[in-house]
Design a protein around this motif. Structure first.
Motif, PDB file in Angstrom:
ATOM      1  N   MET A  82       0.849  -1.188   0.000  1.00 50.62           N
ATOM      2  CA  MET A  82       0.000   0.000   0.000  1.00 50.62           C
ATOM      3  C   MET A  82       0.886   1.240   0.000  1.00 50.62           C
ATOM      4  SD  MET A  82      -2.927  -1.208   2.712  1.00 50.62           S
ATOM      5  CE  MET A  82      -1.833  -1.110   4.123  1.00 50.62           C
ATOM      6  N   ASN A  83       0.800   1.999  -1.070  1.00 45.93           N
ATOM      7  CA  ASN A  83       1.572   3.237  -1.216  1.00 45.93           C
ATOM      8  C   ASN A  83       0.637   4.434  -1.275  1.00 45.93           C
ATOM      9  OD1 ASN A  83       3.938   1.658  -1.413  1.00 45.93           O
ATOM     10  ND2 ASN A  83       3.733   1.513  -3.643  1.00 45.93           N
ATOM     11  N   SER A  84       1.195   5.608  -1.086  1.00 44.42           N
ATOM     12  CA  SER A  84       0.425   6.850  -1.150  1.00 44.42           C
ATOM     13  C   SER A  84      -0.843   6.757  -0.314  1.00 44.42           C
ATOM     14  CB  SER A  84       0.072   7.166  -2.611  1.00 44.42           C
ATOM     15  OG  SER A  84       1.243   7.287  -3.392  1.00 44.42           O
ATOM     16  N   LEU A  85      -0.686   6.299   0.900  1.00 41.02           N
ATOM     17  CA  LEU A  85      -1.847   6.076   1.757  1.00 41.02           C
ATOM     18  C   LEU A  85      -2.567   7.372   2.084  1.00 41.02           C
ATOM     19  CD1 LEU A  85      -0.320   3.315   4.009  1.00 41.02           C
ATOM     20  CD2 LEU A  85      -2.477   3.115   2.774  1.00 41.02           C
ATOM     21  N   LYS A  86      -3.874   7.251   2.204  1.00 42.22           N
ATOM     22  CA  LYS A  86      -4.733   8.396   2.503  1.00 42.22           C
ATOM     23  C   LYS A  86      -5.500   8.123   3.809  1.00 42.22           C
ATOM     24  CE  LYS A  86      -5.623   9.011  -2.454  1.00 42.22           C
ATOM     25  NZ  LYS A  86      -6.681   9.086  -3.505  1.00 42.22           N
ATOM     26  N   PRO A  87      -5.948   9.155   4.483  1.00 42.49           N
ATOM     27  CA  PRO A  87      -6.726   8.942   5.712  1.00 42.49           C
ATOM     28  C   PRO A  87      -7.936   8.038   5.483  1.00 42.49           C
ATOM     29  CG  PRO A  87      -6.041  11.215   5.588  1.00 42.49           C
ATOM     30  CD  PRO A  87      -5.637  10.594   4.286  1.00 42.49           C
ATOM     31  N   GLU A  88      -8.525   8.103   4.303  1.00 39.18           N
ATOM     32  CA  GLU A  88      -9.698   7.266   4.026  1.00 39.18           C
ATOM     33  C   GLU A  88      -9.349   5.798   3.851  1.00 39.18           C
ATOM     34  OE1 GLU A  88      -8.798  10.101   2.464  1.00 39.18           O
ATOM     35  OE2 GLU A  88      -9.234   9.989   0.304  1.00 39.18           O
ATOM     36  N   ASP A  89      -8.074   5.453   3.840  1.00 38.27           N
ATOM     37  CA  ASP A  89      -7.661   4.051   3.819  1.00 38.27           C
ATOM     38  C   ASP A  89      -7.675   3.438   5.225  1.00 38.27           C
ATOM     39  OD1 ASP A  89      -5.205   4.946   1.385  1.00 38.27           O
ATOM     40  OD2 ASP A  89      -7.121   3.941   1.016  1.00 38.27           O
ATOM     41  N   THR A  90      -7.910   4.245   6.224  1.00 39.92           N
ATOM     42  CA  THR A  90      -7.951   3.755   7.601  1.00 39.92           C
ATOM     43  C   THR A  90      -9.063   2.736   7.771  1.00 39.92           C
ATOM     44  OG1 THR A  90      -7.026   5.785   8.521  1.00 39.92           O
ATOM     45  CG2 THR A  90      -8.349   4.416   9.995  1.00 39.92           C
ATOM     46  N   ALA A  91      -8.693   1.551   8.244  1.00 35.95           N
ATOM     47  CA  ALA A  91      -9.656   0.455   8.387  1.00 35.95           C
ATOM     48  C   ALA A  91      -8.939  -0.752   8.983  1.00 35.95           C
ATOM     49  CB  ALA A  91     -10.253   0.072   7.036  1.00 35.95           C
ATOM     50  N   VAL A  92      -9.727  -1.748   9.329  1.00 36.39           N
ATOM     51  CA  VAL A  92      -9.174  -3.067   9.622  1.00 36.39           C
ATOM     52  C   VAL A  92      -9.138  -3.834   8.313  1.00 36.39           C
ATOM     53  CG1 VAL A  92      -9.447  -5.220  10.899  1.00 36.39           C
ATOM     54  CG2 VAL A  92     -10.057  -3.026  11.972  1.00 36.39           C
ATOM     55  N   TYR A  93      -7.983  -4.382   7.999  1.00 38.16           N
ATOM     56  CA  TYR A  93      -7.792  -5.103   6.739  1.00 38.16           C
ATOM     57  C   TYR A  93      -7.798  -6.603   7.007  1.00 38.16           C
ATOM     58  CZ  TYR A  93      -6.782  -0.843   4.188  1.00 38.16           C
ATOM     59  OH  TYR A  93      -6.884   0.388   3.588  1.00 38.16           O
ATOM     60  N   TYR A  94      -8.540  -7.315   6.166  1.00 34.97           N
ATOM     61  CA  TYR A  94      -8.680  -8.759   6.296  1.00 34.97           C
ATOM     62  C   TYR A  94      -8.216  -9.447   5.024  1.00 34.97           C
ATOM     63  CZ  TYR A  94     -11.916  -7.509  10.071  1.00 34.97           C
ATOM     64  OH  TYR A  94     -12.477  -6.999  11.217  1.00 34.97           O
ATOM     65  N   CYS A  95      -7.505 -10.550   5.186  1.00 30.23           N
ATOM     66  CA  CYS A  95      -7.208 -11.406   4.040  1.00 30.23           C
ATOM     67  C   CYS A  95      -8.218 -12.547   4.014  1.00 30.23           C
ATOM     68  CB  CYS A  95      -5.788 -11.949   4.087  1.00 30.23           C
ATOM     69  SG  CYS A  95      -5.389 -12.886   5.576  1.00 30.23           S
ATOM     70  N   ALA A  96      -8.448 -13.067   2.824  1.00 29.54           N
ATOM     71  CA  ALA A  96      -9.437 -14.116   2.670  1.00 29.54           C
ATOM     72  C   ALA A  96      -9.033 -15.050   1.540  1.00 29.54           C
ATOM     73  CB  ALA A  96     -10.810 -13.506   2.375  1.00 29.54           C
ATOM     74  N   ALA A  97      -9.525 -16.273   1.619  1.00 28.79           N
ATOM     75  CA  ALA A  97      -9.208 -17.276   0.603  1.00 28.79           C
ATOM     76  C   ALA A  97     -10.473 -18.015   0.178  1.00 28.79           C
ATOM     77  CB  ALA A  97      -8.178 -18.273   1.147  1.00 28.79           C
ATOM     78  N   ARG A  98     -10.526 -18.355  -1.082  1.00 30.61           N
ATOM     79  CA  ARG A  98     -11.613 -19.180  -1.611  1.00 30.61           C
ATOM     80  C   ARG A  98     -11.075 -20.578  -1.829  1.00 30.61           C
ATOM     81  NH1 ARG A  98     -13.711 -17.546  -6.966  1.00 30.61           N
ATOM     82  NH2 ARG A  98     -15.453 -18.881  -6.360  1.00 30.61           N
ATOM     83  N   ARG A  99     -11.853 -21.577  -1.470  1.00 34.53           N
ATOM     84  CA  ARG A  99     -11.385 -22.948  -1.643  1.00 34.53           C
ATOM     85  C   ARG A  99     -11.793 -23.527  -2.985  1.00 34.53           C
ATOM     86  NH1 ARG A  99     -15.154 -24.130   2.824  1.00 34.53           N
ATOM     87  NH2 ARG A  99     -17.144 -24.766   1.932  1.00 34.53           N
ATOM     88  N   SER A 100     -12.515 -22.777  -3.798  1.00 35.26           N
ATOM     89  CA  SER A 100     -12.898 -23.260  -5.123  1.00 35.26           C
ATOM     90  C   SER A 100     -12.796 -22.098  -6.093  1.00 35.26           C
ATOM     91  CB  SER A 100     -14.309 -23.840  -5.113  1.00 35.26           C
ATOM     92  OG  SER A 100     -15.247 -22.848  -4.743  1.00 35.26           O
ATOM     93  N   GLY A 101     -12.804 -22.433  -7.375  1.00 32.40           N
ATOM     94  CA  GLY A 101     -12.682 -21.396  -8.392  1.00 32.40           C
ATOM     95  C   GLY A 101     -11.229 -21.063  -8.648  1.00 32.40           C
ATOM     96  N   ILE A 102     -11.009 -20.305  -9.706  1.00 37.48           N
ATOM     97  CA  ILE A 102      -9.642 -19.962 -10.072  1.00 37.48           C
ATOM     98  C   ILE A 102      -9.431 -18.465 -10.242  1.00 37.48           C
ATOM     99  CG2 ILE A 102      -9.171 -22.178 -11.184  1.00 37.48           C
ATOM    100  CD1 ILE A 102      -9.720 -20.820 -13.857  1.00 37.48           C
ATOM    101  N   GLY A 103     -10.507 -17.732 -10.496  1.00 36.98           N
ATOM    102  CA  GLY A 103     -10.360 -16.320 -10.801  1.00 36.98           C
ATOM    103  C   GLY A 103     -10.585 -15.433  -9.591  1.00 36.98           C
ATOM    104  N   VAL A 104     -10.555 -14.142  -9.842  1.00 34.68           N
ATOM    105  CA  VAL A 104     -10.750 -13.154  -8.791  1.00 34.68           C
ATOM    106  C   VAL A 104     -12.247 -12.852  -8.654  1.00 34.68           C
ATOM    107  CG1 VAL A 104     -10.220 -10.819  -8.028  1.00 34.68           C
ATOM    108  CG2 VAL A 104      -8.510 -12.139  -9.307  1.00 34.68           C
ATOM    109  N   VAL A 105     -12.719 -12.800  -7.435  1.00 33.47           N
ATOM    110  CA  VAL A 105     -14.082 -12.365  -7.185  1.00 33.47           C
ATOM    111  C   VAL A 105     -14.051 -11.261  -6.143  1.00 33.47           C
ATOM    112  CG1 VAL A 105     -15.139 -14.546  -7.806  1.00 33.47           C
ATOM    113  CG2 VAL A 105     -14.473 -14.130  -5.439  1.00 33.47           C
ATOM    114  N   THR A 106     -15.028 -10.372  -6.220  1.00 36.13           N
ATOM    115  CA  THR A 106     -15.013  -9.215  -5.332  1.00 36.13           C
ATOM    116  C   THR A 106     -16.001  -9.317  -4.181  1.00 36.13           C
ATOM    117  OG1 THR A 106     -16.626  -8.063  -6.711  1.00 36.13           O
ATOM    118  CG2 THR A 106     -14.294  -7.741  -7.242  1.00 36.13           C
ATOM    119  N   SER A 107     -16.885 -10.314  -4.232  1.00 34.80           N
ATOM    120  CA  SER A 107     -17.884 -10.454  -3.174  1.00 34.80           C
ATOM    121  C   SER A 107     -17.318 -11.223  -2.003  1.00 34.80           C
ATOM    122  CB  SER A 107     -19.115 -11.188  -3.701  1.00 34.80           C
ATOM    123  OG  SER A 107     -19.985 -11.518  -2.625  1.00 34.80           O
ATOM    124  N   ASP A 108     -17.444 -10.642  -0.803  1.00 31.35           N
ATOM    125  CA  ASP A 108     -16.922 -11.337   0.378  1.00 31.35           C
ATOM    126  C   ASP A 108     -17.716 -12.612   0.672  1.00 31.35           C
ATOM    127  OD1 ASP A 108     -18.377  -9.253   3.035  1.00 31.35           O
ATOM    128  OD2 ASP A 108     -19.227 -10.082   1.201  1.00 31.35           O
TER     129      ASP A 108
END
Length: 124
Positions: A82-108
């Motif tokens: 994360m570069n050029s951080l802004k105050p609006e980037d303030t948050a708790v960040y979570y990593c997540a993994a999908r056990r199926s599929g191969i591509g990128v999805v945006t829905s949590d």
């Protein structure tokens, strides 16, 4: 699969941080991965995602050009630079993994495993 996120902290606007998320319990080399964040009073939102091979990535419009997601399958680790951080980037960040599929999805809702979250605070 257990995910452990780290690397959060407090920085001034314009600064940089690198988040890491390491998996244990099972290799996640075949899993698409993602980073999400949740600010106080707001819903959790997609930040970045990467396919199982690393060949495809996707980003929220708010972080395009500033954040970079990458993975090292040999280390069972996914990163968020994360570069050029802004105050609006303030948050708790979570990593997540999908056990199926191969591509990128945006829905949590389509992610199966979640890390515990790491706090990122950006001051102006």
């Amino acid at each position: 699969v257990q995910l452990q996120a780290s690397g959060g902290g407090s920085v001034q606007a314009g600064g940089s941080l690198r988040l890491s998320c390491t998996a244990s319990g099972r290799t996640f080399s075949n899993y698409p991965l993602g980073w999400f964040r949740q600010a106080p009073g707001k819903e959790r939102e997609f930040v970045a995602g990467i396919s199982w091979s690393g060949a495809s990535t996707d980003y929220a419009d708010s972080v395009k050009g500033r954040f970079t997601i990458s993975r090292d399958n040999a280390k069972n680790t996914v990163y968020l630079q994360m570069n050029s951080l802004k105050p609006e980037d303030t948050a708790v960040y979570y990593c997540a993994a999908r056990r199926s599929g191969i591509g990128v999805v945006t829905s949590d809702l389509r992610y199966d495993y979640w890390g515990q979250g790491t706090q990122v605070t950006v001051s102006s």
